[in-house]
Design a protein around this motif. Structure first.
Motif, PDB file in Angstrom:
ATOM      1  N   LEU A  61      -9.233  -2.788  -1.539  1.00  0.00           N
ATOM      2  CA  LEU A  61      -9.972  -1.691  -2.151  1.00  0.00           C
ATOM      3  C   LEU A  61     -11.399  -1.652  -1.618  1.00  0.00           C
ATOM      4  O   LEU A  61     -11.906  -0.593  -1.224  1.00  0.00           O
ATOM      5  N   LEU A 118      -9.288  -6.284 -11.384  1.00  0.00           N
ATOM      6  CA  LEU A 118      -7.837  -6.305 -11.211  1.00  0.00           C
ATOM      7  C   LEU A 118      -7.264  -7.641 -11.683  1.00  0.00           C
ATOM      8  O   LEU A 118      -7.812  -8.701 -11.383  1.00  0.00           O
ATOM      9  N   GLN A 177      -0.008  -2.392  -7.995  1.00  0.00           N
ATOM     10  CA  GLN A 177      -1.452  -2.414  -7.776  1.00  0.00           C
ATOM     11  C   GLN A 177      -1.806  -1.887  -6.393  1.00  0.00           C
ATOM     12  O   GLN A 177      -2.762  -1.122  -6.233  1.00  0.00           O
ATOM     13  N   VAL A 181      -4.092   1.333  -5.784  1.00  0.00           N
ATOM     14  CA  VAL A 181      -5.342   1.224  -5.032  1.00  0.00           C
ATOM     15  C   VAL A 181      -5.349   2.203  -3.863  1.00  0.00           C
ATOM     16  O   VAL A 181      -6.363   2.870  -3.591  1.00  0.00           O
ATOM     17  N   CYS A 185      -8.100   5.201  -3.433  1.00  0.00           N
ATOM     18  CA  CYS A 185      -8.926   5.371  -2.230  1.00  0.00           C
ATOM     19  C   CYS A 185      -8.712   6.747  -1.602  1.00  0.00           C
ATOM     20  O   CYS A 185      -9.670   7.406  -1.183  1.00  0.00           O
TER      21      CYS A 185
END
Length: 197
Positions: A61, A118, A177, A181, A185
């Motif tokens: 990220l 996270l 996840q 992510v 983005c």
């Protein structure tokens, strides 16, 4: 009709698991994108951390924001406080492992910044303390967890954004996840800069 191989079954299960919660996850991701974009447009920064299996996803990220994901554009101010092994081990060696993130946030976090935290299981004490410190400093909070009803959920405040991935295994949480992510983005890049396509 041929039966699927074990690896094909595994991949199908992963895709089905990710797809089954899209409608639940998308609104929180959209809210997170809007908050991050507004924070960045206000000349604030992102502070990102992740524990265990979430640490490399936190790193991804940070990299996508600092560098780029899909197209060349200006870098965005994002700091990953999970990667400084010297600082983390120094704090932990002094018996303060729970504070490995909160001490860093206390030192460099400013009002109006955004913390993105996270965790797979949602029970990491150092993430809990990071969130509490962010609240003390009027830093916005976004959490992304794989499992429900963890300690992280218990310290959330009303204005915090929780991206709950509704998974039931470590592998599914990691996959979800990563997907979340990448979506985050993508949306931030396009919202702030627009696609060059």
């Amino acid at each position: 009709m041929n039966e699927l191989s074990p690896i094909s079954n595994y991949l199908c299960d992963a895709i089905d698991s990710a797809a089954s919660h899209i409608e639940q996850i998308a609104p929180a991701l959209n809210d997170a994108c809007n908050l991050i974009s507004q924070s960045l447009l206000s000349d604030k920064k992102l502070i990102i951390c992740g524990n265990g299996y979430s640490a490399p996803i936190a790193g991804l990220l940070t990299t996508c924001l600092m560098h780029q994901q899909e197209f060349e554009r200006p870098s965005l101010p994002a700091i990953n406080i999970s990667i400084d092994s010297t600082t983390i081990s120094a704090i932990a060696t002094d018996g303060n492992y729970h504070q490995v993130y909160s001490k860093q946030i206390r030192a460099m976090g400013n009002e109006g910044d955004t913390l993105v935290a996270l965790s797979i299981d949602g029970n990491c004490s150092n993430i809990v303390q990071a969130i509490q410190t962010a609240h003390e400093k009027d830093i916005h909070v976004i959490t992304m967890t794989g499992f429900e009803n963890g300690k992280i959920s218990a310290v959330r405040q009303t204005e915090d954004i929780e991206i709950l991935l509704y998974t039931h295994s470590v592998a599914r949480a990691m996959e979800s996840q990563l997907l979340a992510v990448n979506a985050l983005c993508h949306q931030i890049e396009n919202q702030l800069f627009g696609s060059t396509d």
